[in-house]
Enzyme design. Structure first.
Site, mmCIF file in Angstrom:
data_model
loop_
_atom_site.group_PDB
_atom_site.id
_atom_site.type_symbol
_atom_site.label_atom_id
_atom_site.label_comp_id
_atom_site.label_asym_id
_atom_site.label_seq_id
_atom_site.Cartn_x
_atom_site.Cartn_y
_atom_site.Cartn_z
ATOM 1 N N SER A 142 0.840 -1.211 0.000
ATOM 2 C CA SER A 142 0.000 0.000 0.000
ATOM 3 C C SER A 142 0.866 1.248 0.000
ATOM 4 O O SER A 142 1.991 1.224 0.529
ATOM 5 C CB SER A 142 -0.877 0.014 1.255
ATOM 6 O OG SER A 142 -1.524 1.263 1.382
ATOM 7 N N TYR A 155 -0.705 -0.557 10.436
ATOM 8 C CA TYR A 155 -0.963 -0.869 9.024
ATOM 9 C C TYR A 155 0.193 -0.361 8.154
ATOM 10 O O TYR A 155 0.737 -1.088 7.324
ATOM 11 C CB TYR A 155 -2.289 -0.244 8.598
ATOM 12 C CG TYR A 155 -2.680 -0.532 7.164
ATOM 13 C CD1 TYR A 155 -3.130 -1.803 6.797
ATOM 14 C CD2 TYR A 155 -2.616 0.450 6.176
ATOM 15 C CE1 TYR A 155 -3.499 -2.083 5.483
ATOM 16 C CE2 TYR A 155 -2.973 0.181 4.864
ATOM 17 C CZ TYR A 155 -3.415 -1.084 4.520
ATOM 18 O OH TYR A 155 -3.777 -1.352 3.216
#
Ligand SMILES: NC(=O)c1ccc[n+]([C@@H]2O[C@H](COP(=O)([O-])OP(=O)(O)OC[C@H]3O[C@@H](n4cnc5c(N)ncnc54)[C@H](OP(=O)(O)O)[C@@H]3O)[C@@H](O)[C@H]2O)c1
Length: 265
Positions: A142, A155
């Site tokens: 990501s 994350y």
């Protein structure tokens, strides 16, 4: 679009979101898809949704269970009655709780799926691909892993680790003719982002994201396996290229800009 150079692909994290859309996209191109996630019902529904003309084989799996992951590869190759050609790792989880950012107990479950789950799968698949001197692997990371962001400690750190793993693997896989790619999506509308309570610029549908991934994987797999050739798939570029530029800023400017841009979070 050129034809897909794999006969089969194992998509992990295929019950919802990007993985689900990728499963349908690859199956629509005649690829036999083995779809994994924890939810058997969602995988069965995906298989039905693909219809009679596409081949999606559900294989329920929790990537945090290393033994189950090791046992999955021979099982799925028996189901396919052929060796597996490609792997797409989409499984992920995240923790949005602002009160528990720098605590091992809140970071660990995110790393268990995003990093160690991915390593369990690589440990099962990579030796086989290397032995056969063919195979293609794409890991969905990501843009959140590019630099530290507010409310994204676990994350973001897990995604930075995934990107790092993919980069490091380029060197060892090139000599064994195994392709490695990393995928850096911006915002995509899925159950993961449905939890977000802030404006997401250039939000894309999971179907469009899947088309970008399909195209990017075909491009890399058909262009020969030069080390790092077409290594990254990133979209939408008008968003992710700005984030790449932010990576180059000195800390002082970076922190000032991001604080300003996220002050309403
Ligand atoms: N959506 C975005 O804007 C965005 C942006 C950048 C990167 N990404 C990345 O894109 C990938 C897909 O995300 P998404 O947005 O499509 O999220 P999602 O809809 O929440 O999908 C996550 C998938 O992971 C599976 N999963 C979670 N824990 C698992 C476990 N322990 N074992 C096996 N499977 C597990 C889930 O299925 P079960 O719950 O059934 O197990 C689900 O299929 C992720 O790597 C995410 O980090 C997404």
């Amino acid at each position: 679009m050129p034809s897909v150079p794999f006969r089969s692909i194992w998509i992990i994290g295929a019950s919802t979101g990007i993985g689900h859309a990728c499963a349908l996209a690859f199956a629509a191109h005649g690829v036999r898809v083995v779809a994994s996630a924890r939810s058997q019902d969602a995988l069965d529904a995906l298989s039905k949704e693909a219809g009679d003309h596409a081949d999606i084989l559900p294989l329920c799996l929790d990537v945090t269970d290393q033994t189950a992951v090791q046992e999955a590869l021979p099982k799925l190759e028996a189901q396919l009655a052929a060796p597996l050609d490609a792997l797409l790792y989409c499984a992920a989880t995240w923790n949005n709780d602002p009160s528990s950012q720098a605590k091992a107990d809140s970071v660990r479950p995110v790393f268990e799926v995003n990093v160690f789950g991915c390593l369990h799968v690589l440990e099962a698949v990579l030796p086989k691909f290397k032995e056969r001197r063919c195979g293609h692997i794409a890991l969905v990371s990501s843009v959140a892993g590019f630099r530290g962001l507010p409310r994204a400690l676990s994350y973001g750190a897990s995604k930075a680790a995934m990107t790092h793993i993919a980069e490091a693997l380029v060197f060892e896989c090139a000599k064994d003719c195994v392709g490695i790619q990393v995928i850096h999506p911006g915002f995509v509308k899925t159950p993961l982002t449905d939890k977000n309570d802030f404006n997401m610029p250039f939000l894309m549908s999971a179907e469009t994201a899947a088309q970008r991934i399909l195209k990017g994987m075909i491009r890399a797999a058909t262009s020969g396996q030069g080390a790092g050739k077409h290594f990254e798939i990133t979209f939408p570029r008008r968003f992710t290229y700005w984030l790449k530029l932010l990576r180059l800023l000195p800390y002082r400017c970076y922190f000032w800009l991001v604080t300003k841009a996220t002050r309403n979070l």
